[in-house]
Write an enzyme that holds these catalytic residues in place. Structure first.
Site, PDB file in Angstrom:
ATOM      1  N   ASP A 337       0.850  -1.175   0.000  1.00 40.80           N
ATOM      2  CA  ASP A 337       0.000   0.000   0.000  1.00 40.80           C
ATOM      3  C   ASP A 337       0.901   1.245   0.000  1.00 40.80           C
ATOM      4  O   ASP A 337       2.052   1.193   0.441  1.00 40.80           O
ATOM      5  CB  ASP A 337      -0.895  -0.028   1.232  1.00 40.80           C
ATOM      6  CG  ASP A 337      -1.738   1.212   1.369  1.00 40.80           C
ATOM      7  OD1 ASP A 337      -2.396   1.591   0.388  1.00 40.80           O
ATOM      8  OD2 ASP A 337      -1.723   1.804   2.466  1.00 40.80           O
ATOM      9  N   ARG A 338       0.350   2.364  -0.467  1.00 39.25           N
ATOM     10  CA  ARG A 338       1.166   3.589  -0.531  1.00 39.25           C
ATOM     11  C   ARG A 338       1.041   4.429   0.738  1.00 39.25           C
ATOM     12  O   ARG A 338       1.961   4.483   1.559  1.00 39.25           O
ATOM     13  CB  ARG A 338       0.763   4.422  -1.756  1.00 39.25           C
ATOM     14  CG  ARG A 338       1.735   5.563  -2.075  1.00 39.25           C
ATOM     15  CD  ARG A 338       1.210   6.459  -3.190  1.00 39.25           C
ATOM     16  NE  ARG A 338       0.246   7.449  -2.692  1.00 39.25           N
ATOM     17  CZ  ARG A 338      -0.344   8.359  -3.468  1.00 39.25           C
ATOM     18  NH1 ARG A 338      -0.114   8.365  -4.777  1.00 39.25           N
ATOM     19  NH2 ARG A 338      -1.178   9.235  -2.948  1.00 39.25           N
ATOM     20  N   ASP A 339      -0.113   5.045   0.931  1.00 46.48           N
ATOM     21  CA  ASP A 339      -0.291   6.021   2.008  1.00 46.48           C
ATOM     22  C   ASP A 339      -0.450   5.314   3.355  1.00 46.48           C
ATOM     23  O   ASP A 339      -1.353   4.504   3.543  1.00 46.48           O
ATOM     24  CB  ASP A 339      -1.510   6.892   1.714  1.00 46.48           C
ATOM     25  CG  ASP A 339      -1.386   7.597   0.374  1.00 46.48           C
ATOM     26  OD1 ASP A 339      -0.283   8.083   0.068  1.00 46.48           O
ATOM     27  OD2 ASP A 339      -2.381   7.629  -0.382  1.00 46.48           O
ATOM     28  N   THR A 379      -2.768   1.159  -4.618  1.00 41.94           N
ATOM     29  CA  THR A 379      -3.271   2.262  -3.804  1.00 41.94           C
ATOM     30  C   THR A 379      -4.636   2.742  -4.262  1.00 41.94           C
ATOM     31  O   THR A 379      -4.880   2.897  -5.475  1.00 41.94           O
ATOM     32  CB  THR A 379      -2.263   3.438  -3.819  1.00 41.94           C
ATOM     33  OG1 THR A 379      -2.805   4.542  -3.090  1.00 41.94           O
ATOM     34  CG2 THR A 379      -1.930   3.873  -5.228  1.00 41.94           C
ATOM     35  N   ASN A 380      -5.538   2.940  -3.311  1.00 42.40           N
ATOM     36  CA  ASN A 380      -6.826   3.592  -3.592  1.00 42.40           C
ATOM     37  C   ASN A 380      -6.620   5.103  -3.654  1.00 42.40           C
ATOM     38  O   ASN A 380      -5.985   5.677  -2.759  1.00 42.40           O
ATOM     39  CB  ASN A 380      -7.837   3.292  -2.482  1.00 42.40           C
ATOM     40  CG  ASN A 380      -8.391   1.886  -2.544  1.00 42.40           C
ATOM     41  OD1 ASN A 380      -8.196   1.169  -3.518  1.00 42.40           O
ATOM     42  ND2 ASN A 380      -9.090   1.488  -1.488  1.00 42.40           N
ATOM     43  N   GLN A 381      -7.170   5.737  -4.668  1.00 43.73           N
ATOM     44  CA  GLN A 381      -7.068   7.189  -4.809  1.00 43.73           C
ATOM     45  C   GLN A 381      -8.445   7.760  -5.161  1.00 43.73           C
ATOM     46  O   GLN A 381      -8.687   8.237  -6.268  1.00 43.73           O
ATOM     47  CB  GLN A 381      -6.014   7.557  -5.865  1.00 43.73           C
ATOM     48  CG  GLN A 381      -4.598   7.178  -5.478  1.00 43.73           C
ATOM     49  CD  GLN A 381      -4.131   7.894  -4.211  1.00 43.73           C
ATOM     50  OE1 GLN A 381      -4.423   9.074  -4.009  1.00 43.73           O
ATOM     51  NE2 GLN A 381      -3.413   7.171  -3.347  1.00 43.73           N
ATOM     52  N   CYS A 422     -16.955  -0.271  -8.541  1.00 44.31           N
ATOM     53  CA  CYS A 422     -15.871  -0.855  -9.328  1.00 44.31           C
ATOM     54  C   CYS A 422     -15.371  -2.137  -8.650  1.00 44.31           C
ATOM     55  O   CYS A 422     -15.680  -2.403  -7.498  1.00 44.31           O
ATOM     56  CB  CYS A 422     -14.718   0.133  -9.483  1.00 44.31           C
ATOM     57  SG  CYS A 422     -13.769   0.392  -7.966  1.00 44.31           S
ATOM     58  N   LYS A 426      -9.809  -1.405  -3.378  1.00 49.00           N
ATOM     59  CA  LYS A 426      -9.719  -2.237  -2.184  1.00 49.00           C
ATOM     60  C   LYS A 426     -10.874  -1.878  -1.249  1.00 49.00           C
ATOM     61  O   LYS A 426     -11.167  -0.693  -1.094  1.00 49.00           O
ATOM     62  CB  LYS A 426      -8.367  -1.998  -1.486  1.00 49.00           C
ATOM     63  CG  LYS A 426      -7.146  -2.416  -2.310  1.00 49.00           C
ATOM     64  CD  LYS A 426      -5.832  -2.144  -1.587  1.00 49.00           C
ATOM     65  CE  LYS A 426      -5.509  -0.660  -1.535  1.00 49.00           C
ATOM     66  NZ  LYS A 426      -4.156  -0.382  -0.968  1.00 49.00           N
ATOM     67  N   ASP A 451      -1.930  -0.999   5.832  1.00 47.64           N
ATOM     68  CA  ASP A 451      -2.157  -0.500   7.198  1.00 47.64           C
ATOM     69  C   ASP A 451      -3.617  -0.498   7.620  1.00 47.64           C
ATOM     70  O   ASP A 451      -3.918  -0.124   8.754  1.00 47.64           O
ATOM     71  CB  ASP A 451      -1.586   0.921   7.333  1.00 47.64           C
ATOM     72  CG  ASP A 451      -2.312   1.931   6.453  1.00 47.64           C
ATOM     73  OD1 ASP A 451      -2.686   1.569   5.317  1.00 47.64           O
ATOM     74  OD2 ASP A 451      -2.510   3.070   6.898  1.00 47.64           O
TER      75      ASP A 451
END
Length: 504
Positions: A337-339, A379-381, A422, A426, A451
């Site tokens: 994951d990113r953030d 990553t979810n954005q 969609c 995630k 996280d």
């Protein structure tokens, strides 16, 4: 009584409505929940038709990876002691849940699974067709997941179904064998379901020969005695080999202009093929009975092709599964994951200047690269859908992450909002499945490190391992439901290297 959930994998057959309606009308104890696993390809976004009822139904997407993967996605989200697997084309008598409860109550602590009894209704006015007789074989089959309840602890111990079985064939025997070898007993209960014969086209018996590749996988995993150990029948494969050998010899001898020998080999091929066709026709409809001419015609041409298809699929499976490792195979890729995992969580960040790696990120990625693992970021954005950032903003921030932390094999993001429906966002499996495809690995060869609970659920839905690294935004219930929790990124990497077989 023992608590149970029902897991129902489906590809969207209309019969799903019937079995769910049967569940809603049960006279006995209701399941804690019904988990319907939609295993249609992720590009199919049409909603499933679900009947109204009192039993709560939760729908998961598994990405069209086959029944083994779909069942795994279902049981891994269940929180009950028992998980009852049903097929989406069975019918349940009104007392099924009463009798299931009795079967589970009678299960001693060392019982890992309870099999239901299956009844296949056949026509009374004529002899059954080849396809009908094939379906009726479920009545005597061992450990068929058309109605099979497993103790969740047993499933967890053996890591569930082997997702390398892509079809509804042998994956149930493999699971039962591994559960038994792990020390659990498997029993036959008293409950009963009805399994109607599904409509099928003329080529169904030919398509079924693809299961020969699964036979090759069973042999590779369990050795030459796998049929005895797994309680499966021997079948006709040796005769198929003889038929193909005779036909191949006839062609080769004819090409070499050895006419007499070629005719002898052709006669052997014709005799074996005719014997196979007669054995298939004999128990079926007789002249004068409904549909007999069409059935005899189907048996004639499919009997010519089936030996070649069976042998071809077995050879393909033998080559593909040579040297296969036990389930689950070692991890080959890590999706982070990113953030909040790789960089500090700045909500809806569209400014590359605000990207700050978490303190352990650089060292963690260095260790993973050093172990030869493939890396990706998922990553979810949703800020894109909310109009707070643009796709270009996401691309620039992602580029800054890789500039600071090094190259990644793939970077996947979902721009949709929570209500967009969609399959990539995630906790859906889309990002994980897409990243695995780009990295040329199977989803079950990946670990997702994140996280929050949606990272864990996305991994489960896709069939990947999951490691949760909690931060201040992680909820207590997410930690409780995670399969593996690491206190920090360094500990997460330690666990990943163990899964990859590279721990020091």
């Amino acid at each position: 009584m023992s608590t149970y959930s029902v897991v129902l994998p489906t590809v969207g057959r209309p019969s799903l409505t019937d079995v769910l309606t049967d569940l809603h009308r049960q006279s006995g104890p209701a399941p804690q929940e019904v988990i319907v696993v939609d295993d249609r390809p992720l590009v199919d976004t049409a909603d499933l038709e679900l009947p109204d009822g009192a039993v709560p139904v939760r729908v998961l997407r598994s990405g069209g990876r086959g029944p083994a993967a779909a069942r795994n996605a279902g049981w891994r989200t269940a929180a009950t002691e028992w998980v009852a697997f049903l097929d989406d084309d069975v019918r349940l008598p009104a007392d099924w849940s009463d009798r299931l409860a009795a079967d589970l109550a009678a299960a001693e602590p060392d019982v890992g699974a309870s099999q239901g009894r299956i009844s296949v209704p056949l026509p009374a006015h004529r002899r059954p067709t080849d396809w009908e007789r094939n379906t009726a074989g479920l009545e005597t089959a061992l450990w068929a997941t058309a109605d099979m309840a497993y103790r969740r602890a047993a499933l967890a111990q053996v890591h569930g179904f082997d997702e390398r079985f892509p079809r509804a064939f042998r994956e149930d025997a493999d699971l039962a064998l591994r559960v038994s070898l792990a020390g659990w007993r498997l029993t036959r209960g008293e409950r009963e379901i009805v399994h109607p014969v599904r409509p099928a086209d003329a080529a169904v018996s030919l398509r079924m020969q693809a299961g020969a590749a699964s036979d090759a996988l069973m042999r590779a995993l369990h050795g030459p005695r796998w049929r005895t150990l797994g309680g499966t029948g021997r079948g006709r494969f040796r005769w198929h080999v003889a038929t193909v050998a005779a036909g191949t010899a006839a062609l080769a001898l004819a090409a070499g202009r050895r006419r007499r020998a070629a005719l002898a080999a052709a006669a052997a091929w014709a005799g074996l093929t005719a014997d196979f066709a007669v054995r298939r026709v004999a128990p079926g409809p007789r002249p004068g009975e409904e549909g007999w001419a069409g059935e005899w015609g189907r048996m004639a041409w499919t009997s010519v092709l089936i030996p070649w298809a069976a042998v071809g699929h077995r050879l393909r499976g033998t080559v593909r599964h040579r040297g296969v490792s036990p389930w689950p195979p070692p991890v080959r890729a890590v999706l982070l994951d990113r953030d909040g995992t790789l960089v500090e969580d700045v909500p809806y960040n569209g400014d590359p200047a605000r990207v700050r790696p978490v303190p352990e990120a650089e060292e963690a990625l260095r260790r993973l690269r050093g172990a030869g693992l493939r890396l990706g970021m998922v990553t979810n954005q949703s800020g894109v859908a909310r109009g707070l950032i643009t796709e270009d903003d996401v691309a620039r921030v992602n580029a800054r992450v890789t500039e600071l932390l090094g190259p990644l094999g793939t970077v996947e993001h979902c721009p949709h909002g929570p209500d967009d429906g969609c399959t990539c966002r995630k906790p859906g499996p889309g990002l994980v499945v897409r990243a695995a495809q780009t990295l040329a690995v199977a989803p079950h060869e990946c670990v997702v490190v994140g996280d929050v609970g949606s990272d864990v659920e996305a991994a489960r839905a896709a069939g990947a391992h999951a490691v949760l690294v909690p931060t201040p935004v992680t909820r207590a219930e997410e930690v409780e439901r995670a399969d593996h929790v690491a206190p920090d990124l360094a500990a997460a990497v330690d666990h990943v290297l163990t899964l990859a077989g590279r721990a020091r």
